[in-house]
Write a protein that holds these residues in place. Structure first.
Motif, PDB file in Angstrom:
ATOM      1  N   GLU A 101       0.827  -1.207   0.000  1.00 37.75           N
ATOM      2  CA  GLU A 101       0.000   0.000   0.000  1.00 37.75           C
ATOM      3  C   GLU A 101       0.862   1.258   0.000  1.00 37.75           C
ATOM      4  O   GLU A 101       0.600   2.205  -0.754  1.00 37.75           O
ATOM      5  CB  GLU A 101      -0.908  -0.009   1.229  1.00 37.75           C
ATOM      6  N   TYR A 102       1.901   1.259   0.816  1.00 38.31           N
ATOM      7  CA  TYR A 102       2.782   2.410   0.910  1.00 38.31           C
ATOM      8  C   TYR A 102       3.480   2.661  -0.432  1.00 38.31           C
ATOM      9  O   TYR A 102       3.586   3.802  -0.896  1.00 38.31           O
ATOM     10  CB  TYR A 102       3.807   2.165   2.015  1.00 38.31           C
ATOM     11  N   GLU A 120       1.007   4.056  -3.091  1.00 37.93           N
ATOM     12  CA  GLU A 120       0.720   5.478  -2.880  1.00 37.93           C
ATOM     13  C   GLU A 120       1.884   6.356  -3.330  1.00 37.93           C
ATOM     14  O   GLU A 120       1.670   7.459  -3.847  1.00 37.93           O
ATOM     15  CB  GLU A 120       0.411   5.710  -1.400  1.00 37.93           C
ATOM     16  N   GLN A 145       1.889   8.840  -7.509  1.00 39.51           N
ATOM     17  CA  GLN A 145       2.119  10.284  -7.596  1.00 39.51           C
ATOM     18  C   GLN A 145       2.890  10.663  -8.866  1.00 39.51           C
ATOM     19  O   GLN A 145       2.999  11.853  -9.184  1.00 39.51           O
ATOM     20  CB  GLN A 145       2.892  10.757  -6.366  1.00 39.51           C
ATOM     21  N   GLU A 155      -5.737   5.645  -8.253  1.00 37.25           N
ATOM     22  CA  GLU A 155      -6.186   6.256  -7.003  1.00 37.25           C
ATOM     23  C   GLU A 155      -7.586   5.778  -6.627  1.00 37.25           C
ATOM     24  O   GLU A 155      -7.923   5.679  -5.445  1.00 37.25           O
ATOM     25  CB  GLU A 155      -6.178   7.787  -7.137  1.00 37.25           C
ATOM     26  N   TYR A 203      -7.179   1.293  -5.810  1.00 31.36           N
ATOM     27  CA  TYR A 203      -6.134   0.532  -5.126  1.00 31.36           C
ATOM     28  C   TYR A 203      -6.536   0.093  -3.720  1.00 31.36           C
ATOM     29  O   TYR A 203      -6.126  -0.965  -3.244  1.00 31.36           O
ATOM     30  CB  TYR A 203      -4.819   1.314  -5.096  1.00 31.36           C
ATOM     31  N   ALA A 204      -7.360   0.884  -3.029  1.00 30.49           N
ATOM     32  CA  ALA A 204      -7.784   0.498  -1.680  1.00 30.49           C
ATOM     33  C   ALA A 204      -8.631  -0.772  -1.730  1.00 30.49           C
ATOM     34  O   ALA A 204      -8.444  -1.701  -0.918  1.00 30.49           O
ATOM     35  CB  ALA A 204      -8.555   1.640  -1.022  1.00 30.49           C
TER      36      ALA A 204
END
Length: 528
Positions: free
Chosen positions: A276-277, A280, A284, A333, A336-337
């Motif tokens: 997850e990190y 993110e 970007q 964005e 992904y969650a």
């Protein structure tokens, strides 16, 4: 004065000798350190990634490249070139860290202003590496080939091993009968596909017991800092500095058994939090497209796709290229969650013990055939279906109710061979028995699958694919099958074959048997 002349004479001989060797190495240049390979005179074998990748990156003509670890070694640039309409190279670093891969990407950017596309695998087990980690356990790294110090080149041009193990064999090969100059194709370069077997019998011979979930372990702040350094320096920075290049990154899809080990240890939470990190961070950067196929449980949960817990077959590499080009399984964005939540639930709740009953395909490429419809978009074809206009029988019969109640070809004849014979030679003999099937175009088909069994002791199948030039382009290896009266599964890889072909199904018998009537049955003949 005589000693002086002797010294001058020997010095002259040494200088001339070293000069000759240096020029010889420069001219042949087996590691392509100075120039692109001269494929009009020599044949270059690509087989040393850490010594040859730098030269490939600097001197070849390309606008796209594939790189990563052994997870990228089975990619085929022939697939890449067609799917992305580009000219690509493949420069993998087996076991290489993010830093090693990134160092080569920097070289590519500095030496090739035409670079437009980069396909790169991000190995998930390397998330926690330090940003400057290099694989020192893989032998000495040939830094003299990578730096810009000309004095270091003495380690190359006057290297005994390179001269006698590389330069001399390359030069001497030109005098051999039938010599043809060229270079190893990037499809073949570093590919380990044909050296391994796949399935549960290879990956987990002792089976899987019911598992107990380990105590959850979560990502620490120290680990986040390590990840940030590694990914920022070795994954993201190259993209930020080159906005004109599109970077296709993907998380390497390991098998469910790899995930099982994380569940048992409790590390699955830390792994997905790290993922997850990283997601993110990467999202970007506008010119990075990030993909993950971990939720394709029909892929990761079918161990027929794997030779061990992490290494998948070349058919998965081909699918990855198709998926990325088509934008499938791309992380954004917006999604992904949900992707991460599904991933965690999938592998926490996966019934790992059911893998023990999973059928290992007799032919490793059968799973590739089944997946080829997704890759090509073309429906499989039953070559013994209702349309048999291109089927020709010679001392053979069509028999109904064979393998899985499909029809089959029964070959009956009297051909005997004392030694190995090619399928083409067999088909051209006057004693030929069996069938030929003509296919007008096999461009979109990748695999020929069929079943076979002997109906008389010692009978052997003989099968080949012949192109329009009369050349064999696909063939069952001679005498490599189970000769009994049970059905056996066979697959011929046709991914490199194009155009019109003739498929030959024949039969012979072992000379040692001494039986004049070999009888062999083929059935369920399908082209995928």
């Amino acid at each position: 004065m005589k000693p002086k002349y002797w010294a001058i004479g020997w010095l002259t001989i040494v200088v001339l000798g070293l000069g000759f060797l240096g020029i010889w190495v420069y001219k042949v240049d087996p590691f392509m350190h100075y120039h692109k390979p001269d494929t009009t005179k020599y044949f270059y074998t690509l087989d040393n990634q850490r010594s040859q990748n730098d030269g490939i990156t600097k001197h070849f003509e390309y606008n796209a490249m594939i790189t990563g670890t052994s997870m990228t070694e089975n990619f085929k640039t022939s697939d890449m070139d067609v799917i992305f309409d580009c000219k690509s190279i493949k420069v993998p670093y087996s076991g290489g860290t993010y830093k090693e891969t990134n160092e080569n990407l920097i070289v590519a950017v500095e030496n090739n202003p035409n670079l437009e596309i980069v396909v790169r695998g991000l190995d998930m087990w390397m998330f926690f590496d330090s940003k400057d980690r290099m694989r020192t356990d893989l032998g000495d790294f040939p830094t003299f080939l990578y730096d810009s110090k000309p004095l270091n080149d003495v380690l190359y041009i006057w290297n005994r091993d390179i001269i006698w193990s590389r330069v001399y064999p390359i030069a001497e090969a030109r005098s051999q009968d039938g010599f043809a100059p060229g270079i190893t194709s990037f499809d073949e370069y570093s590919s380990w596909q044909y050296e391994n077997s796949f399935g549960m019998r290879e990956v987990c011979q002792n089976g899987i017991e019911d598992i107990a979930k380990g105590k959850p372990i979560h990502l620490s702040e120290a680990e986040k800092k390590t990840i940030e350094g590694n990914v920022s320096q070795n994954v993201i920075q190259i993209a930020k500095e080159n906005p004109n290049i599109t970077f296709y990154y993907f998380f390497t899809p390991y098998s469910a058994i790899w995930w099982k080990n994380l569940v048992v240890k409790g590390d699955i939470y830390k792994q997905i939090e790290a993922e997850e990190y990283i997601i993110e961070m990467i999202l970007q950067c506008d010119n990075i497209r990030l993909f993950s196929f971990n939720n394709r449980l029909d892929i990761t949960g079918n161990i027929n796709n794997y030779k061990d817990t992490i290494h998948y077959g070349q058919w998965i590499n081909s699918l990855i290229l198709r998926w990325m080009h088509d934008g499938k399984y791309e992380l954004t964005e917006d999604n992904y969650a949900e992707y991460l939540e599904t991933e965690l639930n999938n592998y926490l709740n996966f019934e790992y013990s059911k893998l023990n009953s999973q059928v290992d395909y007799e032919s490793d490429f059968y799973i590739a055939a089944l997946l080829n419809q997704e890759f090509s978009g073309v429906q499989p074809v039953d070559l013994l279906g209702t349309n048999r206009e291109n089927l020709h029988l010679y001392s053979a019969n069509i028999v109904e109710g064979q393998c899985d109640n499909t029809c089959g070809i029964e070959c009956i004849g009297n051909l005997q061979h004392e030694t190995e014979i090619s399928a083409k030679g067999y088909a051209e003999s006057e004693e030929y028995i069996g069938a030929t099937i003509e296919v007008e175009n096999v461009d979109d088909y990748g695999y020929l699958t069929f079943y076979g069994k002997t109906l008389s002791t010692g009978s052997q199948p003989i099968v080949c694919v012949i192109d329009e030039n009369g050349e064999i382009v696909g063939e069952l290896p001679y005498n490599c099958y189970d000769i009994d009266n049970e059905w056996h599964q066979y697959v011929i890889d046709m991914t490199a074959i194009n155009g019109k072909v003739q498929i030959i199904f024949g039969c012979e018998y072992e000379a040692s048997v001494g039986r004049p009537e070999p009888v062999y049955m083929y059935s369920k003949i399908i082209m995928y």
